[in-house]
Design a protein around this motif. Structure first.
Motif, PDB file in Angstrom:
ATOM      1  N   GLU A   1       0.836  -1.209   0.000  1.00 29.80           N
ATOM      2  CA  GLU A   1       0.000   0.000   0.000  1.00 29.80           C
ATOM      3  C   GLU A   1       0.868   1.256   0.000  1.00 29.80           C
ATOM      4  O   GLU A   1       0.593   2.212  -0.726  1.00 29.80           O
ATOM      5  CB  GLU A   1      -0.946   0.012   1.206  1.00 29.80           C
ATOM      6  N   LEU A   2       1.921   1.258   0.798  1.00 25.90           N
ATOM      7  CA  LEU A   2       2.829   2.401   0.829  1.00 25.90           C
ATOM      8  C   LEU A   2       3.531   2.555  -0.517  1.00 25.90           C
ATOM      9  O   LEU A   2       3.613   3.659  -1.062  1.00 25.90           O
ATOM     10  CB  LEU A   2       3.863   2.245   1.942  1.00 25.90           C
ATOM     11  N   PHE A   3       4.003   1.451  -1.056  1.00 26.33           N
ATOM     12  CA  PHE A   3       4.673   1.488  -2.354  1.00 26.33           C
ATOM     13  C   PHE A   3       3.741   2.051  -3.424  1.00 26.33           C
ATOM     14  O   PHE A   3       4.129   2.915  -4.203  1.00 26.33           O
ATOM     15  CB  PHE A   3       5.156   0.088  -2.734  1.00 26.33           C
ATOM     16  N   GLU A   4       2.491   1.595  -3.442  1.00 26.73           N
ATOM     17  CA  GLU A   4       1.526   2.095  -4.420  1.00 26.73           C
ATOM     18  C   GLU A   4       1.257   3.583  -4.222  1.00 26.73           C
ATOM     19  O   GLU A   4       1.135   4.337  -5.187  1.00 26.73           O
ATOM     20  CB  GLU A   4       0.218   1.317  -4.319  1.00 26.73           C
ATOM     21  N   SER A   5       1.213   4.029  -2.975  1.00 27.93           N
ATOM     22  CA  SER A   5       0.993   5.459  -2.717  1.00 27.93           C
ATOM     23  C   SER A   5       2.156   6.297  -3.244  1.00 27.93           C
ATOM     24  O   SER A   5       1.957   7.410  -3.720  1.00 27.93           O
ATOM     25  CB  SER A   5       0.770   5.723  -1.228  1.00 27.93           C
TER      26      SER A   5
END
Length: 80
Positions: free
Chosen positions: A58-62
Motif C-alpha cells: 500500500e505504501l509502495f503504491e501510494s
C-alpha cells in the motif's frame, strides 16, 4: 547507503548530486514517505526502495501515485 533499517548518508548524496552531473540512483533503508522525500530533495534522480513493494504494498503504491509522472524513477528488486 543504509545503516540498519534507516537511510543514512544524505549529506554524501547531496554532495555527489550537487557537485557532479551523475544521475544518482540512491537506495538503502528507504522505508517511509519522509525517507523518499529526502532522497529526492538531496538530488537523487532515482530511488531504489528495495523490498518495500512486497513488505508494504500500500505504501509502495501510494509512492507511485503521488510521484507520477516521476514514478518511473522508483524501482524495487526483490528476492524470492
Amino acid at each position: 547507503m543504509a545503516q540498519g533499517t534507516k537511510v543514512s548518508q544524505y549529506k554524501v548524496l547531496e554532495l555527489i548530486a550537487g557537485k557532479t552531473t551523475l544521475r544518482v540512483d540512491f537506495g538503502g533503508g528507504v522505508q517511509s514517505d519522509e525517507d523518499l522525500r529526502i532522497v529526492f530533495e538531496c538530488g537523487a534522480k532515482q530511488a531504489n526502495v528495495g523490498s518495500m513493494a512486497v513488505k508494504d504494498p500500500e505504501l509502495f503504491e501510494s509512492w507511485l501515485e503521488s510521484l507520477w509522472p516521476r514514478a518511473n524513477h522508483i524501482c524495487s528488486r526483490c528476492k524470492r
